[in-house]
Each structure stands twice: as C-alpha cells, then as structure tokens.
Design an enzyme around this catalytic site. Structure first.
Site, PDB file in Angstrom:
ATOM      1  CE  LYS A 136      -4.504  -1.705   1.267  1.00 23.77           C
ATOM      2  NZ  LYS A 136      -5.550  -1.877   2.299  1.00 23.77           N
ATOM      3  NE  ARG A 166      -7.819  -7.749   0.113  1.00 18.85           N
ATOM      4  CZ  ARG A 166      -7.329  -6.868  -0.754  1.00 18.85           C
ATOM      5  NH1 ARG A 166      -6.338  -6.069  -0.424  1.00 18.85           N
ATOM      6  NH2 ARG A 166      -7.837  -6.792  -1.964  1.00 18.85           N
TER       7      ARG A 166
HETATM    8  C1  8Y4 Z   1      -1.081  -1.154  -4.092  1.00 21.52           C
HETATM    9  C2  8Y4 Z   1      -1.455  -2.209  -3.327  1.00 21.52           C
HETATM   10  C3  8Y4 Z   1      -1.967  -0.147  -4.315  1.00 21.52           C
HETATM   11  C4  8Y4 Z   1      -2.727  -2.263  -2.793  1.00 21.52           C
HETATM   12  C5  8Y4 Z   1      -3.236  -0.205  -3.794  1.00 21.52           C
HETATM   13  C6  8Y4 Z   1      -3.634  -1.269  -3.034  1.00 21.52           C
HETATM   14  C7  8Y4 Z   1      -8.340  -4.082   1.768  1.00 21.52           C
HETATM   15  C8  8Y4 Z   1      -9.402  -4.832   1.282  1.00 21.52           C
HETATM   16  C9  8Y4 Z   1      -8.505  -3.687  -0.335  1.00 21.52           C
HETATM   17  C10 8Y4 Z   1      -8.045  -4.159   3.156  1.00 21.52           C
HETATM   18  C11 8Y4 Z   1      -9.869  -5.709   3.337  1.00 21.52           C
HETATM   19  C12 8Y4 Z   1      -5.630  -2.278  -2.036  1.00 21.52           C
HETATM   20  C13 8Y4 Z   1     -10.489  -5.135  -0.952  1.00 21.52           C
HETATM   21  C14 8Y4 Z   1      -6.996  -1.828  -1.731  1.00 21.52           C
HETATM   22  N1  8Y4 Z   1      -7.780  -3.378   0.753  1.00 21.52           N
HETATM   23  N2  8Y4 Z   1     -10.152  -5.650   2.028  1.00 21.52           N
HETATM   24  N3  8Y4 Z   1      -9.492  -4.572  -0.054  1.00 21.52           N
HETATM   25  N4  8Y4 Z   1      -8.841  -4.991   3.901  1.00 21.52           N
HETATM   26  N5  8Y4 Z   1     -10.587  -6.494   4.147  1.00 21.52           N
HETATM   27  N6  8Y4 Z   1      -4.901  -1.266  -2.563  1.00 21.52           N
HETATM   28  O1  8Y4 Z   1      -7.151  -3.516   3.702  1.00 21.52           O
HETATM   29  O2  8Y4 Z   1      -5.242  -3.396  -1.848  1.00 21.52           O
HETATM   30  S1  8Y4 Z   1      -8.261  -3.051  -1.934  1.00 21.52           S
END
Ligand code: 8Y4
Length: 272
Positions: free
Chosen positions: A218, A252
């Site tokens: 993230k 996750r």
């Molecule tokens: C790079 C890597 C850029 C990741 C953006 C992201 C969560 C989630 C997401 C979380 C739960 C994401 C669906 C966002 N984050 N579900 N989902 N908890 N339960 N962004 O933190 O991964 S999507």
C-alpha cells in the site's frame, strides 16, 4: 464446510489477493482472463494461501464505481472455475448485495466488504446467507477518501465504528462467530493514522473478533520510503510481522509465498 472461525486458530492465515484483469472485448478475452485468474489461483494455493480474495471492483483511492453487471461478469466465472477444481476458502470482495448473492451461489465462504455492509439490504442478506463477513472501516468513499482525512483519535474512532457495525450485524441475526474486523489501512487514513492503527492493533484483537490486516504494497510505504509498488514487499512484510506480534489473525497480501514463509518463522518462534 471449512471452519472460518479464527478466534482460536492455531496460526495466522494468509489471504491471497487475486488480481482480475478486466476483459475488454467479446473476442475470447473473457476466456483468457479466467485462465489467467486460474493460473494465479493455482500458484497461490501451491504457495500456501489459506483463502483467496476475489474482487471485481477497484477500491483504490480515486477509483470510480463499477456497475454490478460488470462486476458479476468479472468475478462469477472465476469463482466457479476455482470451485470446480479446489475446496480452498474464497472470499468475495464486494459491497454490492447482488454480487454477494451470486458469489454465495457460486460457493464463496466469506464476504469481504470494505463498506462494512452499509449498502441497502447488505446486512439482511449476509444474515440470510449465513456467511462470515469481514467488516472494514473506511472514512468517506474511495473517490475522495485520501483528501485530508482527519480524526481526533483514529484508533478509538475506527474501533467505535467497527463495534457499531457489529451491533447492527448481530441485531440483524449475524452470529458473532461469523464476524471479522479490519481497521482498513489506507482507506481515508494518512501515513500517521496507518502507523497509529498498526501500533495499537492489539486494541482490535482485544475485541475477540478475528482481525484482518491489509497493508500489502500500500501507498503508506510510498509515503514512508518513497518506494514504487513493485518494490514494497520487504516493507509490507515488516508491517505484517509487527501486526502478527499484536495478534492479527489474517494477512491480506499480494505476495503469498514470501508471506507464508514469514508467518511460518513467526509461528515457530511463538511455539518455541
Ligand atoms: C497497491 C497495493 C496499491 C494495494 C493499492 C492497493 C483491503 C481490502 C482492499 C483491506 C480488506 C488495495 C479489498 C486496496 N484493501 N479488504 N481490499 N482490507 N478487508 N490497494 O485492507 O489493496 S483493496
């Protein structure tokens, strides 16, 4: 069915994130995207994932909403294809009741809702489906949530929100044993907010609900270390192992193999 009650689990779980490539044209593109997703899912299973998270709606900061037909077209064939060859637990990352319903029929084991079942009819449907739910905190909505988020006390406010959602869910008939909590890293949070939530993650664990942590790759690591997304694995693992020491139950992640190794080292130390 697989037991997703993690409150007395012997070890933390790794949830693998399945990236879905939207198929653009009706020229066989759909077949290719299902094949690609299946290949990724098989690899995550081989790498030791405990559960696979499938989502067809981009919840990235700034993202626009996707309509439910589009979302269904993306995720249901993939859920069916994985179910056709594996009993691995699958979670559906969605906020839409219509997608929850179809995903349940296709055999998913958990609803992962970044909106904590706040859509009309979502709580009632989850109760009817008798599926476990992960309730995540988000301040605002994806399109605007990262513009100057403000809290008086981020840990208390996020915890209060989640416990209010637990009340709504249990009042509607969702059994407490089917509820997971998630502070929602990056969803309406500054770097300082994310760090506070990690530092005090034990407060969420103390609720006795399983706690899911999603920090993998993230942008908090961009802010902290100025790293591009493909270079964020060591930083992600550091935060994730810290979360494990605080008692987190589920990570996750994008990088299943490396995370499973880290969890095994953590667990060996715990059991020494
Ligand atoms: C790079 C890597 C850029 C990741 C953006 C992201 C969560 C989630 C997401 C979380 C739960 C994401 C669906 C966002 N984050 N579900 N989902 N908890 N339960 N962004 O933190 O991964 S999507």
């Amino acid at each position: 069915m697989t037991d997703l009650d993690l409150r007395s689990t012997k070890r933390p779980w790794v949830m693998g994130i399945l990236n879905i490539t939207p198929d653009s044209f009706a020229d066989g593109g759909k077949f290719l995207s299902v094949e690609n997703a299946l290949t990724q899912a098989r690899q995550m299973i081989a790498d030791g994932a405990d559960i696979i998270d499938i989502g067809g709606e981009s919840t990235r900061p700034g993202a626009e909403a996707v309509n439910s037909d589009e979302e269904l077209d993306r995720v249901i064939p993939i859920i069916e294809a994985i179910r056709n060859e594996s009993t691995i637990p699958i979670s559906i990352d969605t906020s839409k009741p219509s997608v929850m319903q179809a995903a349940a029929e296709a055999g998913v084991n958990l609803i992962n809702d970044v909106n904590a079942l706040r859509a009309d009819g979502a709580v009632e449907l989850a109760a009817k489906l008798k599926l476990p739910v992960c309730l995540m905190h988000m301040k605002g909505e994806p399109r605007t949530m990262q513009t100057k988020p403000h809290y008086e006390n981020v840990v208390q406010e996020v915890l209060d929100f989640l416990l209010q959602r637990v009340d709504v869910c249990t009042s509607a008939g969702i059994d407490g044993s089917r509820i997971w909590l998630d502070p929602g890293f990056g969803f309406g949070k500054s770097l300082a907010h994310n760090l506070q939530l990690l530092k005090h993650l034990h407060r969420f664990v103390a609720t006795d609900f399983p706690v899911l942590v999603g920090v993998s790759r993230k942008s908090m690591f961009k802010m902290l270390l100025d790293l591009e997304v493909q270079d964020r694995l060591p930083a992600s693992l550091s935060a994730e192992v810290f979360a494990l020491t605080q008692g987190a139950h589920v990570l996750r992640v994008h990088d299943v193999r490396a995370t499973v190794e880290a969890v095994k080292v953590f667990q060996a130390i715990q059991e020494a």
